[in-house]
Design a protein around this motif. Sequence first.
Motif, PDB file in Angstrom:
ATOM      1  N   GLN A   1       0.670  -0.915  -0.288  1.00 38.21           N
ATOM      2  CA  GLN A   1       0.481   0.024  -0.009  1.00 38.21           C
ATOM      3  C   GLN A   1       0.993   0.619  -0.463  1.00 38.21           C
ATOM      4  OE1 GLN A   1      -2.885   0.054   3.329  1.00 38.21           O
ATOM      5  NE2 GLN A   1      -3.809  -2.100   1.998  1.00 38.21           N
ATOM      6  N   ASN A   2       2.139   1.329   0.721  1.00 39.12           N
ATOM      7  CA  ASN A   2       2.764   2.532   0.277  1.00 39.12           C
ATOM      8  C   ASN A   2       3.833   2.811  -0.596  1.00 39.12           C
ATOM      9  OD1 ASN A   2       2.770   3.137   3.501  1.00 39.12           O
ATOM     10  ND2 ASN A   2       3.976   1.967   3.999  1.00 39.12           N
ATOM     11  N   ALA A   3       3.567   1.450  -0.893  1.00 34.25           N
ATOM     12  CA  ALA A   3       4.494   1.999  -2.511  1.00 34.25           C
ATOM     13  C   ALA A   3       3.222   2.450  -3.886  1.00 34.25           C
ATOM     14  CB  ALA A   3       5.031   0.088  -3.174  1.00 34.25           C
ATOM     15  N   LEU A   4       2.223   1.560  -3.778  1.00 29.92           N
ATOM     16  CA  LEU A   4       1.375   2.142  -4.376  1.00 29.92           C
ATOM     17  C   LEU A   4       1.443   3.468  -4.599  1.00 29.92           C
ATOM     18  CD1 LEU A   4      -0.790   1.925  -6.481  1.00 29.92           C
ATOM     19  CD2 LEU A   4      -2.408   0.790  -4.890  1.00 29.92           C
ATOM     20  N   GLN A   5       0.945   3.557  -3.206  1.00 30.34           N
ATOM     21  CA  GLN A   5       0.795   5.554  -2.491  1.00 30.34           C
ATOM     22  C   GLN A   5       1.763   6.303  -3.643  1.00 30.34           C
ATOM     23  OE1 GLN A   5       0.293   6.004   1.616  1.00 30.34           O
ATOM     24  NE2 GLN A   5      -0.398   9.122   0.910  1.00 30.34           N
ATOM     25  N   LEU A   6       3.041   5.530  -3.132  1.00 29.25           N
ATOM     26  CA  LEU A   6       4.226   6.483  -3.416  1.00 29.25           C
ATOM     27  C   LEU A   6       4.262   6.522  -5.241  1.00 29.25           C
ATOM     28  CD1 LEU A   6       6.805   5.420  -1.257  1.00 29.25           C
ATOM     29  CD2 LEU A   6       5.888   7.785  -1.709  1.00 29.25           C
ATOM     30  N   LEU A   7       4.191   5.508  -6.091  1.00 31.38           N
ATOM     31  CA  LEU A   7       3.865   5.315  -7.190  1.00 31.38           C
ATOM     32  C   LEU A   7       2.423   6.901  -7.899  1.00 31.38           C
ATOM     33  CD1 LEU A   7       3.845   1.912  -8.104  1.00 31.38           C
ATOM     34  CD2 LEU A   7       5.603   3.564  -8.764  1.00 31.38           C
ATOM     35  N   LYS A   8       1.151   6.791  -6.861  1.00 31.04           N
ATOM     36  CA  LYS A   8       0.255   7.714  -7.626  1.00 31.04           C
ATOM     37  C   LYS A   8       1.615   9.266  -7.125  1.00 31.04           C
ATOM     38  CE  LYS A   8      -3.858   4.592  -6.182  1.00 31.04           C
ATOM     39  NZ  LYS A   8      -4.532   4.413  -5.402  1.00 31.04           N
ATOM     40  N   GLU A   9       1.706   9.643  -6.433  1.00 34.20           N
ATOM     41  CA  GLU A   9       2.207  11.156  -5.802  1.00 34.20           C
ATOM     42  C   GLU A   9       2.915  10.606  -6.715  1.00 34.20           C
ATOM     43  OE1 GLU A   9       3.402  10.764  -1.565  1.00 34.20           O
ATOM     44  OE2 GLU A   9       0.754  10.840  -0.980  1.00 34.20           O
ATOM     45  N   HIS A  10       4.427  10.492  -7.147  1.00 33.55           N
ATOM     46  CA  HIS A  10       5.244  10.985  -7.760  1.00 33.55           C
ATOM     47  C   HIS A  10       5.151  10.035  -9.560  1.00 33.55           C
ATOM     48  CE1 HIS A  10       6.814  11.788  -4.227  1.00 33.55           C
ATOM     49  NE2 HIS A  10       6.859  11.122  -4.057  1.00 33.55           N
ATOM     50  N   ALA A  11       4.610   9.987 -10.228  1.00 31.21           N
ATOM     51  CA  ALA A  11       4.262   9.116 -11.028  1.00 31.21           C
ATOM     52  C   ALA A  11       3.951   9.844 -12.667  1.00 31.21           C
ATOM     53  CB  ALA A  11       3.611   7.888 -11.348  1.00 31.21           C
ATOM     54  N   PRO A  12       4.996  10.157 -12.843  1.00 32.39           N
ATOM     55  CA  PRO A  12       4.141  10.812 -14.179  1.00 32.39           C
ATOM     56  C   PRO A  12       2.982  10.743 -15.149  1.00 32.39           C
ATOM     57  CG  PRO A  12       6.511  10.072 -15.044  1.00 32.39           C
ATOM     58  CD  PRO A  12       5.912   9.666 -13.830  1.00 32.39           C
ATOM     59  N   VAL A  13       2.381  11.335 -15.773  1.00 32.81           N
ATOM     60  CA  VAL A  13       0.670  10.889 -15.981  1.00 32.81           C
ATOM     61  C   VAL A  13       1.343  10.902 -17.969  1.00 32.81           C
ATOM     62  CG1 VAL A  13      -1.345  11.487 -17.601  1.00 32.81           C
ATOM     63  CG2 VAL A  13      -0.352  12.393 -15.477  1.00 32.81           C
ATOM     64  N   VAL A  14       1.360   9.897 -17.971  1.00 30.83           N
ATOM     65  CA  VAL A  14       1.374   8.832 -19.633  1.00 30.83           C
ATOM     66  C   VAL A  14       0.267   8.737 -20.518  1.00 30.83           C
ATOM     67  CG1 VAL A  14       3.031   7.515 -20.370  1.00 30.83           C
ATOM     68  CG2 VAL A  14       3.828   8.275 -18.307  1.00 30.83           C
ATOM     69  N   THR A  15       0.022   9.336 -21.340  1.00 30.54           N
ATOM     70  CA  THR A  15      -0.615   8.311 -22.480  1.00 30.54           C
ATOM     71  C   THR A  15       0.259   7.601 -23.624  1.00 30.54           C
ATOM     72  OG1 THR A  15      -0.472  10.830 -23.513  1.00 30.54           O
ATOM     73  CG2 THR A  15      -2.128  10.772 -21.754  1.00 30.54           C
ATOM     74  N   LEU A  16      -1.005   6.573 -24.209  1.00 27.59           N
ATOM     75  CA  LEU A  16       0.042   6.230 -24.732  1.00 27.59           C
ATOM     76  C   LEU A  16      -1.368   5.495 -26.649  1.00 27.59           C
ATOM     77  CD1 LEU A  16       0.706   2.624 -22.634  1.00 27.59           C
ATOM     78  CD2 LEU A  16       1.670   4.411 -23.081  1.00 27.59           C
ATOM     79  N   ALA A  17      -0.365   6.220 -27.108  1.00 23.95           N
ATOM     80  CA  ALA A  17      -1.351   6.600 -28.496  1.00 23.95           C
ATOM     81  C   ALA A  17      -1.423   4.333 -28.676  1.00 23.95           C
ATOM     82  CB  ALA A  17      -0.526   6.394 -29.788  1.00 23.95           C
ATOM     83  N   PRO A  18      -2.690   4.386 -29.152  1.00 25.51           N
ATOM     84  CA  PRO A  18      -3.620   3.562 -29.996  1.00 25.51           C
ATOM     85  C   PRO A  18      -2.293   2.493 -30.440  1.00 25.51           C
ATOM     86  CG  PRO A  18      -4.437   4.784 -30.868  1.00 25.51           C
ATOM     87  CD  PRO A  18      -3.839   5.669 -30.070  1.00 25.51           C
ATOM     88  N   LYS A  19      -2.334   0.970 -30.078  1.00 21.54           N
ATOM     89  CA  LYS A  19      -1.072   0.243 -30.566  1.00 21.54           C
ATOM     90  C   LYS A  19      -1.617  -0.241 -31.810  1.00 21.54           C
ATOM     91  CE  LYS A  19       1.462  -3.616 -28.621  1.00 21.54           C
ATOM     92  NZ  LYS A  19       0.841  -4.964 -27.636  1.00 21.54           N
ATOM     93  N   ALA A  20      -0.893  -0.160 -32.651  1.00 19.75           N
ATOM     94  CA  ALA A  20      -0.648  -0.484 -34.594  1.00 19.75           C
ATOM     95  C   ALA A  20      -0.963  -2.124 -34.593  1.00 19.75           C
ATOM     96  CB  ALA A  20      -0.059   0.236 -35.173  1.00 19.75           C
ATOM     97  N   SER A  21      -2.119  -2.821 -35.083  1.00 23.37           N
ATOM     98  CA  SER A  21      -2.465  -3.642 -35.072  1.00 23.37           C
ATOM     99  C   SER A  21      -1.067  -4.897 -35.797  1.00 23.37           C
ATOM    100  CB  SER A  21      -3.274  -4.513 -36.358  1.00 23.37           C
ATOM    101  OG  SER A  21      -3.322  -3.919 -37.892  1.00 23.37           O
ATOM    102  N   ALA A  22      -0.823  -5.697 -35.512  1.00 18.25           N
ATOM    103  CA  ALA A  22       1.171  -6.372 -35.662  1.00 18.25           C
ATOM    104  C   ALA A  22       0.164  -7.460 -37.220  1.00 18.25           C
ATOM    105  CB  ALA A  22       1.268  -7.630 -34.541  1.00 18.25           C
TER     106      ALA A  22
END
Length: 150
Positions: free
Chosen positions: A79-100
Amino acid sequence: MLQSQKLAIAAHLHVLLRRKTGRVTDTEWMAANLEYALEIVRFTRAKALEDGHPDLNEWADKLERAALEPSSPQKPLAQNALQLLKEHAPVVTLAPKASAPAPVPAPPAAPRQAQASGFGPSVFGDFLDTGAEPVRPRPPTGPRYVGGIR
């Protein structure tokens, strides 16, 4: 005081009591149960006076302070690790994945032929079927161990 600190004090006192008095204690129960810890403190002080071991008195005091001090409530590590990740993690947006692209099927394997022994070749690959000449049977009167070592 942390539970691990209480356990360390209990373990040290356990070793001292075992060496000096022959008494065996339960360190985990000593760190977790107030009544048991206070009884061990009473026993330790009595033995310290009876046998003249001042270090037993010192560790009895430490255990008493640790047992009477309330434990600090802690969240589980996950729970401590999850809270730290939520506080300090940058917001990343992912592009839709191209079909292989569809995988290319492998060509069909050539049919295998049975060997003269009546058994088919190895299913694990041709590298096991070396084509070397078969192992000759051992003569019944020959040595049974390599180099005669028994």
